[in-house]
Each structure stands twice: as structure tokens, then as C-alpha cells.
Design an enzyme around this catalytic site. Structure first.
Site, mmCIF file in Angstrom:
data_model
loop_
_atom_site.group_PDB
_atom_site.id
_atom_site.type_symbol
_atom_site.label_atom_id
_atom_site.label_comp_id
_atom_site.label_asym_id
_atom_site.label_seq_id
_atom_site.Cartn_x
_atom_site.Cartn_y
_atom_site.Cartn_z
ATOM 1 N N ARG A 16 93.040 -32.021 -26.726
ATOM 2 C CA ARG A 16 92.193 -30.917 -26.079
ATOM 3 C C ARG A 16 93.170 -29.609 -25.782
ATOM 4 O O ARG A 16 92.380 -28.822 -26.994
ATOM 5 C CB ARG A 16 92.247 -30.916 -23.993
ATOM 6 C CG ARG A 16 90.763 -30.813 -24.013
ATOM 7 C CD ARG A 16 90.970 -28.614 -23.741
ATOM 8 N NE ARG A 16 91.609 -28.527 -22.857
ATOM 9 C CZ ARG A 16 92.702 -27.476 -23.019
ATOM 10 N NH1 ARG A 16 91.740 -25.688 -22.895
ATOM 11 N NH2 ARG A 16 93.133 -27.131 -21.625
ATOM 12 N N HIS A 206 102.408 -25.391 -16.702
ATOM 13 C CA HIS A 206 102.104 -25.187 -17.780
ATOM 14 C C HIS A 206 102.524 -24.063 -18.639
ATOM 15 O O HIS A 206 102.041 -23.077 -18.322
ATOM 16 C CB HIS A 206 100.118 -25.242 -17.616
ATOM 17 C CG HIS A 206 99.764 -25.689 -19.234
ATOM 18 N ND1 HIS A 206 98.964 -26.499 -19.780
ATOM 19 C CD2 HIS A 206 99.636 -24.845 -19.993
ATOM 20 C CE1 HIS A 206 98.626 -26.195 -20.646
ATOM 21 N NE2 HIS A 206 98.555 -24.586 -21.382
ATOM 22 N N CYS A 239 95.250 -20.638 -27.970
ATOM 23 C CA CYS A 239 93.929 -19.898 -26.523
ATOM 24 C C CYS A 239 93.460 -19.225 -27.488
ATOM 25 O O CYS A 239 93.544 -18.001 -27.793
ATOM 26 C CB CYS A 239 94.507 -19.721 -25.323
ATOM 27 S SG CYS A 239 93.027 -19.499 -24.393
#
Length: 298
Positions: A16, A206, A239
């Protein structure tokens, strides 16, 4: 300072978070083969896909097919930004959910066109219903250290957002250095505070490796008592709403470091590198993580 843990849980986010910003269109069958090989390597928690608009994140347009066809092993998350995403995910058999909010308003606005407060108000009934129905929910806290638009984020703002999620009963907090600007001192300080504040909630770190401090930040978080980490096989990632953010910390490099320190992960390195090798020909930039370079040089 905590002693280092004997075991660490790796949450694989490559399918993902790793692929969501990929320029090339990775075929669904390659994604499925990638996921299956990661499972073969011993990965028991994984982010499979996200139920978001394919207009904004085209790499996730096959989320229904991924979730329905994947072999059911361990805990498998899907990212769901809103009620519609949750409903679609549930229709396709998802049982574990990830929701996300940026600590900074600017990032949140760029990401989902809402302020942080608006996002939290929208998510609260969704999360509470998921919890009531017995689903596993992880709350992903983006821009926990730095924002690409606002700069440094006040650690107290991150902790306050975590508090609100915990008050809803979420199972896990995944706290992210979204653009890879944190340093080990900041990593230790924030995760030490979070670990002490939320003793009954799973805490996951993360990190992105934009400035090549991802591994050092993980080591600092280990010293702060964290034993769960999101990582991405091949160091894939980035991102679409965070300019300059590069890939996540590579699963294979993190596993190598942990194993060298006699910290168990239950992950087989050879099988993990085979997974990286499956997806490598289909992504737009060469995979050059330390362990993968060694694998390819043999």
C-alpha cells in the site's frame, strides 16, 4: 532507557504505502505475487491496499481485487479515509482497518481537503462503530514530527491527537515521520513520551528514509521501548501529498539490523529478498537497499 526487546513485529506496508506513489502501473497479479511472497517470508501483519479515489491514487484502483484474492494470513489492514471507504472495504471482506489524520492542518488539507479537526469529527463515529463491531483499528498519525508546509510540529500536538484516538478505543497508533525529517534524538523523545502515556495501546513507529536517518531513528525508538515498526520491502514508498518524501525504511535493512542485534522478527531474509525481486522490475526507480544490492551481486 529501556533495554532492547527480544522480539520486534514488522508491519509490512509495501503493497500500500510502498506502491501508492509509484509512477508505473504495477499489474495486479504482480502485487498479489509480491504479497504472497512476503507472507512466505513470515510477514504476519501487512497493509494490503487502500480504498481511496482512484482519481487521486490510481495505483490503488485494484483494491477490491487485492483484498478478495489475497491469501488470508495474519492481520491484513486496508487504509480507509472515510465512511465510503470503510463500507467498500467491508463489502470486500476486510476486517482490519487503518484510518489516518495529519497532525498539521496544511498537510491534512492537501491530503483530504479537510482540517485536522474536521477529519477527527468525521472519523469519530466511524471508528467507534468499527470498534463496537469488533474490528481491529489502527490510527495512522501523519506528520508527527515535521510537515512539508509548516515545518516542525509541536510534539504536544501529536500527543494530543493520539490521546483523542485512544479515547475512542483504537487498538494501535502508528506514528509517522511522513517526510523523513526526524532525527534520532527527536525519535527517542517523542516515542518515549508516547510509550509512557499510552501503556495499553499498541504503538508503532513509521519512518521514511528521505535523509537516510530511518535506521538510526528506528534504533532510537527501540531504545524508547517501541517494538513495532512499519517498513516497506525494497524501501518503496513516498507520499503523493508530501513533496520531497521518499521511500519508507526498507524492510530487509531493518530486519538485517535487528537480526544482527539478536532481536527476533520471525522473518526469513532469503524469502523476503525474493519478494523484493518480484516487484523490482515493475517500479520506476532502481531498488538499491543495502541487503538487496548484496542479493543481486551474488
Amino acid at each position: 532507557m529501556y533495554s532492547l526487546p527480544n522480539k520486534v513485529t514488522i508491519i509490512e506496508v509495501g503493497p500500500r504505502d510502498g506502491l501508492q506513489n509509484e509512477k508505473n502501473e504495477v499489474p495486479t497479479e504482480i502485487k498479489l505475487a509480491f504479497i504472497e511472497q512476503l507472507q512466505q517470508a513470515g510477514i504476519e501483519e501487512m497493509e494490503l491496499s487502500s480504498f481511496v479515489s482512484p482519481k487521486w491514487v490510481p495505483q490503488m484502483k485494484d483494491s477490491k481485487e487485492i483484498v478478495t484474492k489475497v491469501k488470508k494470513v495474519g492481520r491484513q489492514f486496508v487504509l480507509t479515509p472515510n465512511k465510503k471507504g470503510v463500507e467498500l472495504a467491508m463489502e470486500n471482506g476486510a476486517t482490519s482497518f487503518a484510518v489516518f489524520v495529519g497532525v498539521s492542518d496544511s498537510f491534512n488539507q492537501k491530503n483530504i481537503n479537510k482540517t485536522t479537526r474536521e477529519s477527527m469529527d468525521e472519523l469519530k463515529p466511524i471508528v467507534e462503530k468499527l470498534m463496537e463491531d469488533g474490528h481491529f483499528v489502527r490510527a495512522c498519525i501523519s506528520t508527527a514530527f515535521y510537515c512539508p508546509f509548516e515545518g516542525a510540529v509541536d510534539p504536544q500536538k501529536t500527543i494530543e491527537l493520539c490521546k483523542e484516538f485512544v479515547s475512542w478505543g483504537v487498538n494501535e497508533l502508528s506514528v509517522a515521520d511522513t517526510i523523513g525529517m526526524a532525527n534520532p534524538k527527536e525519535s527517542y523523545n517523542l516515542f518515549h513520551a508516547i510509550k509512557n502515556e499510552f501503556t495499553n495501546t499498541l504503538i508503532t513507529a513509521h519512518f521514511h528514509d528521505t535523509r537516510k536517518m530511518g535506521i538510526a531513528n528506528i534504533f532510537a525508538a527501540l531504545q524508547a521501548g517501541i517494538s513495532r515498526f512499519d517498513t516497506s520491502a525494497g524501501g518503496l514508498g513516498g507520499c503523493p501529498f508530501a513533496p520531497g518524501a521518499t521511500g519508507n525504511v526498507a524492510t530487509e535493512d531493518v530486519v538485517n539490523m535487528l537480526h544482527k542485534m539478536d532481536i527476533s522478527t520471525n522473518i526469513n531474509m532469503d524469502e523476503l529478498l525474493k519478494a523484493v525481486n518480484i516487484v523490482a522490475p515493475y517500479v520506476s526507480r532502481p531498488i538499491e537497499t543495502g541487503m538487496y544490492r548484496l542479493y543481486k551481486s551474488k
